[in-house]
Scaffold this motif. Structure first.
Motif, PDB file in Angstrom:
ATOM      1  N   LEU A 193      68.646   0.329  58.282  1.00 26.90           N
ATOM      2  CA  LEU A 193      67.814   0.403  59.486  1.00 26.90           C
ATOM      3  C   LEU A 193      68.800   0.249  60.647  1.00 26.90           C
ATOM      4  O   LEU A 193      69.237  -0.858  60.949  1.00 26.90           O
ATOM      5  CB  LEU A 193      66.767  -0.713  59.501  1.00 26.90           C
ATOM      6  CG  LEU A 193      65.761  -0.696  58.357  1.00 26.90           C
ATOM      7  CD1 LEU A 193      64.970  -1.996  58.310  1.00 26.90           C
ATOM      8  CD2 LEU A 193      64.832   0.499  58.507  1.00 26.90           C
ATOM      9  N   PRO A 194      69.213   1.372  61.283  1.00 19.76           N
ATOM     10  CA  PRO A 194      70.326   1.336  62.227  1.00 19.76           C
ATOM     11  C   PRO A 194      70.108   0.563  63.521  1.00 19.76           C
ATOM     12  O   PRO A 194      71.050   0.373  64.272  1.00 19.76           O
ATOM     13  CB  PRO A 194      70.601   2.795  62.544  1.00 19.76           C
ATOM     14  CG  PRO A 194      69.646   3.597  61.780  1.00 19.76           C
ATOM     15  CD  PRO A 194      68.742   2.707  61.026  1.00 19.76           C
ATOM     16  N   SER A 195      68.899   0.113  63.809  1.00 18.87           N
ATOM     17  CA  SER A 195      68.668  -0.700  65.007  1.00 18.87           C
ATOM     18  C   SER A 195      67.393  -1.511  64.806  1.00 18.87           C
ATOM     19  O   SER A 195      66.668  -1.308  63.830  1.00 18.87           O
ATOM     20  CB  SER A 195      68.516   0.189  66.251  1.00 18.87           C
ATOM     21  OG  SER A 195      67.252   0.830  66.247  1.00 18.87           O
ATOM     22  N   GLY A 196      67.120  -2.389  65.748  1.00 15.16           N
ATOM     23  CA  GLY A 196      65.900  -3.187  65.674  1.00 15.16           C
ATOM     24  C   GLY A 196      64.639  -2.361  65.850  1.00 15.16           C
ATOM     25  O   GLY A 196      63.546  -2.815  65.531  1.00 15.16           O
ATOM     26  N   CYS A 197      64.766  -1.139  66.338  1.00 18.41           N
ATOM     27  CA  CYS A 197      63.603  -0.265  66.520  1.00 18.41           C
ATOM     28  C   CYS A 197      63.294   0.563  65.269  1.00 18.41           C
ATOM     29  O   CYS A 197      62.232   1.162  65.168  1.00 18.41           O
ATOM     30  CB  CYS A 197      63.829   0.686  67.690  1.00 18.41           C
ATOM     31  SG  CYS A 197      63.842  -0.133  69.287  1.00 18.41           S
ATOM     32  N   ALA A 198      64.233   0.651  64.332  1.00 17.14           N
ATOM     33  CA  ALA A 198      64.042   1.460  63.127  1.00 17.14           C
ATOM     34  C   ALA A 198      63.087   0.760  62.166  1.00 17.14           C
ATOM     35  O   ALA A 198      63.149  -0.457  61.992  1.00 17.14           O
ATOM     36  CB  ALA A 198      65.379   1.713  62.444  1.00 17.14           C
ATOM     37  N   ARG A 199      62.201   1.524  61.553  1.00 18.53           N
ATOM     38  CA  ARG A 199      61.237   1.013  60.572  1.00 18.53           C
ATOM     39  C   ARG A 199      61.292   1.896  59.329  1.00 18.53           C
ATOM     40  O   ARG A 199      61.366   3.115  59.432  1.00 18.53           O
ATOM     41  CB  ARG A 199      59.807   1.059  61.117  1.00 18.53           C
ATOM     42  CG  ARG A 199      59.577   0.311  62.407  1.00 18.53           C
ATOM     43  CD  ARG A 199      59.458  -1.189  62.155  1.00 18.53           C
ATOM     44  NE  ARG A 199      59.202  -1.901  63.381  1.00 18.53           N
ATOM     45  CZ  ARG A 199      60.128  -2.475  64.122  1.00 18.53           C
ATOM     46  NH1 ARG A 199      61.384  -2.417  63.778  1.00 18.53           N
ATOM     47  NH2 ARG A 199      59.814  -3.114  65.227  1.00 18.53           N
ATOM     48  N   TYR A 200      61.234   1.272  58.164  1.00 17.89           N
ATOM     49  CA  TYR A 200      61.167   2.013  56.907  1.00 17.89           C
ATOM     50  C   TYR A 200      59.814   2.732  56.838  1.00 17.89           C
ATOM     51  O   TYR A 200      58.777   2.129  57.090  1.00 17.89           O
ATOM     52  CB  TYR A 200      61.316   1.039  55.736  1.00 17.89           C
ATOM     53  CG  TYR A 200      61.095   1.648  54.377  1.00 17.89           C
ATOM     54  CD1 TYR A 200      62.107   2.362  53.750  1.00 17.89           C
ATOM     55  CD2 TYR A 200      59.879   1.510  53.723  1.00 17.89           C
ATOM     56  CE1 TYR A 200      61.912   2.916  52.497  1.00 17.89           C
ATOM     57  CE2 TYR A 200      59.674   2.066  52.466  1.00 17.89           C
ATOM     58  CZ  TYR A 200      60.691   2.771  51.865  1.00 17.89           C
ATOM     59  OH  TYR A 200      60.494   3.327  50.625  1.00 17.89           O
ATOM     60  N   VAL A 201      59.827   4.027  56.509  1.00 17.85           N
ATOM     61  CA  VAL A 201      58.588   4.804  56.404  1.00 17.85           C
ATOM     62  C   VAL A 201      58.182   4.975  54.951  1.00 17.85           C
ATOM     63  O   VAL A 201      57.055   4.704  54.563  1.00 17.85           O
ATOM     64  CB  VAL A 201      58.732   6.201  57.062  1.00 17.85           C
ATOM     65  CG1 VAL A 201      57.516   7.065  56.786  1.00 17.85           C
ATOM     66  CG2 VAL A 201      58.939   6.053  58.552  1.00 17.85           C
ATOM     67  N   GLY A 202      59.098   5.445  54.111  1.00 21.33           N
ATOM     68  CA  GLY A 202      58.766   5.685  52.714  1.00 21.33           C
ATOM     69  C   GLY A 202      59.752   6.634  52.067  1.00 21.33           C
ATOM     70  O   GLY A 202      60.870   6.809  52.543  1.00 21.33           O
ATOM     71  N   TYR A 203      59.301   7.266  50.975  1.00 23.34           N
ATOM     72  CA  TYR A 203      60.197   8.153  50.231  1.00 23.34           C
ATOM     73  C   TYR A 203      59.424   9.316  49.630  1.00 23.34           C
ATOM     74  O   TYR A 203      58.207   9.269  49.480  1.00 23.34           O
ATOM     75  CB  TYR A 203      60.939   7.385  49.136  1.00 23.34           C
ATOM     76  CG  TYR A 203      60.080   7.029  47.944  1.00 23.34           C
ATOM     77  CD1 TYR A 203      60.116   7.804  46.788  1.00 23.34           C
ATOM     78  CD2 TYR A 203      59.224   5.924  47.968  1.00 23.34           C
ATOM     79  CE1 TYR A 203      59.325   7.488  45.698  1.00 23.34           C
ATOM     80  CE2 TYR A 203      58.439   5.613  46.892  1.00 23.34           C
ATOM     81  CZ  TYR A 203      58.494   6.389  45.747  1.00 23.34           C
ATOM     82  OH  TYR A 203      57.708   6.085  44.670  1.00 23.34           O
ATOM     83  N   GLN A 204      60.179  10.346  49.270  1.00 23.22           N
ATOM     84  CA  GLN A 204      59.662  11.490  48.519  1.00 23.22           C
ATOM     85  C   GLN A 204      60.648  11.740  47.389  1.00 23.22           C
ATOM     86  O   GLN A 204      61.858  11.654  47.591  1.00 23.22           O
ATOM     87  CB  GLN A 204      59.576  12.741  49.387  1.00 23.22           C
ATOM     88  CG  GLN A 204      58.610  12.635  50.527  1.00 23.22           C
ATOM     89  CD  GLN A 204      58.720  13.835  51.455  1.00 23.22           C
ATOM     90  OE1 GLN A 204      59.765  14.451  51.586  1.00 23.22           O
ATOM     91  NE2 GLN A 204      57.623  14.162  52.099  1.00 23.22           N
ATOM     92  N   MET A 205      60.120  12.063  46.214  1.00 22.59           N
ATOM     93  CA  MET A 205      60.981  12.333  45.071  1.00 22.59           C
ATOM     94  C   MET A 205      60.625  13.685  44.473  1.00 22.59           C
ATOM     95  O   MET A 205      59.458  14.000  44.290  1.00 22.59           O
ATOM     96  CB  MET A 205      60.833  11.244  44.006  1.00 22.59           C
ATOM     97  CG  MET A 205      61.808  11.412  42.846  1.00 22.59           C
ATOM     98  SD  MET A 205      61.672  10.115  41.583  1.00 22.59           S
ATOM     99  CE  MET A 205      62.159   8.672  42.509  1.00 22.59           C
ATOM    100  N   ASP A 206      61.668  14.472  44.187  1.00 22.29           N
ATOM    101  CA  ASP A 206      61.493  15.775  43.556  1.00 22.29           C
ATOM    102  C   ASP A 206      62.232  15.742  42.223  1.00 22.29           C
ATOM    103  O   ASP A 206      63.446  15.836  42.179  1.00 22.29           O
ATOM    104  CB  ASP A 206      62.053  16.884  44.447  1.00 22.29           C
ATOM    105  CG  ASP A 206      62.047  18.252  43.771  1.00 22.29           C
ATOM    106  OD1 ASP A 206      61.321  18.430  42.774  1.00 22.29           O
ATOM    107  OD2 ASP A 206      62.773  19.140  44.245  1.00 22.29           O
TER     108      ASP A 206
END
Length: 137
Positions: free
Chosen positions: A63-76
């Motif tokens: 998370l490169p800054s305090g404003c970054a939030r984890y959203v999720g993932y996609q797998m193929d």
């Protein structure tokens, strides 16, 4: 006092520049609700591990800054039987516009189960946001 104020403003400007849109990995921004957009997360670690249920990819993403939030993932992994390649995309969100963010680098550690049956002795490549890991079950 003026030197202190000037130094403080210079440090603030550097911090704001470090967490702006140019500080994230190169990816196509995807608009999200709530004035945020999605970007690929930087990958600090990726490895395939054995779990009680099968195999999983253990990833430490940034998370490169305090404003970054984890959203999720996609797998193929649908093409695994023919190509032996699993693609995993992990995304973060950042606010749109000019926003003051703390210059604190955070991390998210997670296990992403591989929903497939693997053939023992056959190498498989897992690609996580461009980082490749090759393993043999």
């Amino acid at each position: 006092m003026r030197v202190f104020l000037f130094s403080s403003l210079a440090l603030l400007a550097l911090a704001l520049a470090a967490c702006g849109p140019g500080a994230v990995p190169a990816a196509t921004p995807t608009p999200l609700p709530g004035e945020r957009y999605a970007v690929d997360a930087p990958i600090d670690e990726a490895q395939v591990v054995r779990t009680g249920e099968g195999w999983a990819v253990r990833v430490v993403s940034g998370l490169p800054s305090g404003c970054a939030r984890y959203v999720g993932y996609q797998m193929d992994a649908a093409r695994l039987e023919t190509s032996r390649l699993v693609r995993l995309r992990i995304t973060n969100s950042l606010p749109t516009g000019e926003v003051a963010c703390t210059a604190i680098y955070g991390m998210v550690e997670a296990l992403y189960p591989l929903p497939l049956t693997l053939t023992p002795g056959t190498p498989v490549t897992v690609e996580v946001n461009g980082t490749r890991v090759v393993f043999t079950p």
